[in-house]
Design an enzyme around this catalytic site. Sequence first.
Site, short mmCIF file in Angstrom:
data_model
loop_
_atom_site.label_atom_id
_atom_site.label_comp_id
_atom_site.label_asym_id
_atom_site.label_seq_id
_atom_site.Cartn_x
_atom_site.Cartn_y
_atom_site.Cartn_z
N ARG A 284 48.34 69.19 17.53
CA ARG A 284 47.55 67.94 17.65
C ARG A 284 48.27 66.86 18.45
O ARG A 284 48.03 65.68 18.27
CB ARG A 284 47.17 67.40 16.28
CG ARG A 284 46.31 68.37 15.49
CD ARG A 284 45.77 67.78 14.22
NE ARG A 284 45.14 68.83 13.45
CZ ARG A 284 45.81 69.65 12.64
NH1 ARG A 284 47.12 69.54 12.49
NH2 ARG A 284 45.16 70.58 11.99
N LYS A 306 45.22 61.61 32.49
CA LYS A 306 44.19 62.66 32.45
C LYS A 306 44.88 64.01 32.52
O LYS A 306 45.76 64.23 33.36
CB LYS A 306 43.22 62.51 33.63
CG LYS A 306 42.27 61.35 33.47
CD LYS A 306 40.96 61.51 34.23
CE LYS A 306 41.10 61.70 35.69
NZ LYS A 306 39.82 61.72 36.39
N GLU A 348 45.88 60.72 49.66
CA GLU A 348 45.62 59.88 48.47
C GLU A 348 46.34 58.53 48.61
O GLU A 348 45.86 57.51 48.12
CB GLU A 348 46.08 60.59 47.18
CG GLU A 348 45.52 61.99 46.96
CD GLU A 348 44.03 62.04 46.59
OE1 GLU A 348 43.43 60.97 46.36
OE2 GLU A 348 43.48 63.16 46.55
N LYS A 383 47.32 52.75 41.51
CA LYS A 383 46.72 53.56 40.44
C LYS A 383 47.00 52.94 39.07
O LYS A 383 46.11 52.91 38.21
CB LYS A 383 47.25 55.00 40.51
CG LYS A 383 46.73 55.90 39.39
CD LYS A 383 45.68 56.89 39.80
CE LYS A 383 45.02 57.58 38.61
NZ LYS A 383 45.22 59.02 38.55
N GLU A 393 38.05 55.80 32.23
CA GLU A 393 37.17 56.17 33.34
C GLU A 393 35.71 55.87 33.03
O GLU A 393 34.84 56.71 33.19
CB GLU A 393 37.36 57.66 33.66
CG GLU A 393 37.04 57.98 35.10
CD GLU A 393 37.46 59.39 35.50
OE1 GLU A 393 37.69 60.21 34.62
OE2 GLU A 393 37.54 59.63 36.71
N ARG A 397 37.39 52.78 37.40
CA ARG A 397 38.20 53.90 37.90
C ARG A 397 37.44 54.70 38.96
O ARG A 397 38.03 55.46 39.72
CB ARG A 397 38.61 54.80 36.72
CG ARG A 397 39.91 55.54 36.92
CD ARG A 397 40.69 55.61 35.61
NE ARG A 397 41.44 56.83 35.46
CZ ARG A 397 42.26 57.07 34.44
NH1 ARG A 397 42.41 56.19 33.47
NH2 ARG A 397 42.93 58.20 34.35
N ASN A 401 37.26 57.37 43.61
CA ASN A 401 36.47 58.43 44.25
C ASN A 401 36.24 58.19 45.73
O ASN A 401 35.61 59.00 46.41
CB ASN A 401 35.11 58.57 43.57
CG ASN A 401 35.23 59.34 42.28
OD1 ASN A 401 36.17 60.09 42.10
ND2 ASN A 401 34.29 59.11 41.37
N HIS A 404 35.99 60.95 48.23
CA HIS A 404 35.91 62.21 47.48
C HIS A 404 34.49 62.78 47.40
O HIS A 404 34.33 63.97 47.18
CB HIS A 404 36.46 62.03 46.07
CG HIS A 404 37.97 62.08 46.03
ND1 HIS A 404 38.75 61.16 46.70
CD2 HIS A 404 38.84 62.94 45.44
CE1 HIS A 404 40.03 61.45 46.50
NE2 HIS A 404 40.12 62.52 45.74
N HIS A 408 34.67 66.38 48.48
CA HIS A 408 34.41 67.57 47.66
C HIS A 408 33.43 68.51 48.35
O HIS A 408 33.59 69.73 48.30
CB HIS A 408 33.86 67.16 46.28
CG HIS A 408 34.92 66.61 45.38
ND1 HIS A 408 34.68 65.58 44.49
CD2 HIS A 408 36.23 66.92 45.24
CE1 HIS A 408 35.80 65.30 43.84
NE2 HIS A 408 36.75 66.09 44.29
N HIS A 420 42.56 69.85 49.72
CA HIS A 420 41.94 68.69 49.10
C HIS A 420 42.21 67.42 49.93
O HIS A 420 41.29 66.68 50.26
CB HIS A 420 42.49 68.53 47.68
CG HIS A 420 41.94 67.33 46.96
ND1 HIS A 420 40.62 67.25 46.55
CD2 HIS A 420 42.51 66.15 46.62
CE1 HIS A 420 40.43 66.07 45.97
NE2 HIS A 420 41.55 65.38 46.01
#
Length: 515
Positions: A284, A306, A348, A383, A393, A397, A401, A404, A408, A420
């Site tokens: 946990r 994340k 990025e 960031k 998010e 946030r 994107n 992106h 993508h 990427h």
Amino acid sequence: MEVLAVRVALYGPPSAGKTSVGRRLAARLGLAFVDTDALIAARTGLSVPALFERDGEAGFRRIEAEVCRQVAGADRQVVALGGGALLDAGTRLALERSAAVVCLQATCDDLLGRLDGTGSRPLLGGPDPRRDLVRLLEARRSHYESFAARIETSGRSIEESAAATAALVARRTLHVRTSACRQEIVLEYGALEGLDAALGDRGFREPHVLVTDENVASALASRLPAAPARIVIPPGEAQKTLASVERLCGQFAHAGLDRRGTLIVVGGGVVGDLAGFCAATFMRGVRWVNVPTTLLAMVDASVGGKTAVNLPGGKNLVGSFHAPTHVVSDPLTLATLPCDEWRSGLAEVIKHAVIADAALFASLEAAAAFGGLPQLAAAIEVKTRIVESDPFEEGERAVLNFGHTIGHALETASDYRLRHGEAVAIGMVGEARLAERIGLAHAGLADRIASVVGRHHLPTTYGGAANELRALMNVDKKKAGTKLRFALPEAIGRVVHGVDVDDGVLAEALATLSE
Ligand SMILES: NC(=O)c1ccc[n+]([C@@H]2O[C@H](COP(=O)([O-])OP(=O)(O)OC[C@H]3O[C@@H](n4cnc5c(N)ncnc54)[C@H](O)[C@@H]3O)[C@@H](O)[C@H]2O)c1
Ligand SMILES: [Zn+2]
């Protein structure tokens, strides 16, 4: 300001001040000072010009390379390098893996004025030293510019240049503080070697279990912390599966990891996402420390907490928010990163600059190289600030994107032949064009972005068809209802999210990306 405790190597053209600034810097930092020319003279019994005379430039460079590799291994010192020592790629790599390499520069007039006239510089020993120097600077311009950490010594005293160099290599600490997560991010040359001690100081308790991948284990080898249990997984996105989670958690149990212990994760975003998800769920939740070793992981994946693995039906579908409380970003680990991975991370960085840091963008416009501590810190800080404003998010946030949505679709359309970062680079240009076409941004913004993208060797166009891209964007998981929503720039440093775009305008913008 705390300073690093490992090595600094000063480089740059002849008479840029490597020896005088180096001596002063060493005194300031309490480090030893060595000059490779002096070491070469001691080893051969000949002065540099006499060695040139005897063995020619090639012979001199061979001995210089040996001396450089020898000093690269020594601790706590400032090294002044010869003005052409790092032209050799192997020597450069050896130094950049072990030291903060700072390139000193000065105007041609200042360099000439500082030549001592003793003929101690064989490449400037002709009848017209100015002409020799101009030629040498011309030939090596892009070489010297390829070092991200540079100090201008013209107009500065030796003391001021030493102070500026010390500031450039000094450790920086950034923080993420939200109700959901607290992260301390230390950015420091050589931090990986000091990790064991740093963890002790911060109260990270044993047992320690280390997770890394095979490439990182071989690239960083002896620099990895001495955790008794070391788990090395194969590299690559294919590892981000639930099967890997089960396997890793089994290995944690076998190694005796419990809720008091610490997971140390060294590697790129793949290892971070996978082992971070294991840290979130094993017993946990256990504390974890992340040492990101790719540029992408440093500026992006290690910040914000994340973690995730993939399902056959999509990327990052099973995950959680569980941040590493301590992140150690050591730029020396990046020296072995393959070029393609470096460029992918740089996309990025450019994205972060466009989203929220006009000064960082200007530095990317002006410089051929990226990677000095101030720039890395700036890219990470974008960031951290966004994460603080939106820990889960839920809104803000989404500005991350930018580039992106089209990116993508490009990754899918190219069957993942585009990396990427490459896809995001083209995506940023396309989305900036979109912003111009809907009147959100002034004309010229997309060209500025395209020029920075191109300057850093990333693509700006794509060989495929625009209508195919448009179709792929419909299945993008980030679509909201039936409308795609974009994060689009209004200006450099300002991005808005949730923007609806008319289909026709989108088709026009996509068409501009086709070669
Ligand atoms: N959690 C987040 O917020 C977040 C954000 C962005 C991306 N990601 C995830 O990150 C992943 C991509 O991360 P990445 O680009 O770092 O890829 P990666 O982890 O696959 O690393 C790229 C390659 O470089 C190798 N490598 C890593 N460090 C090295 C070093 N110092 N020297 C030599 N080789 C080295 C790796 O073995 C690998 O082959 C994706 O899975 C993506 O979903 C997560
Ligand atoms: Zn991305």
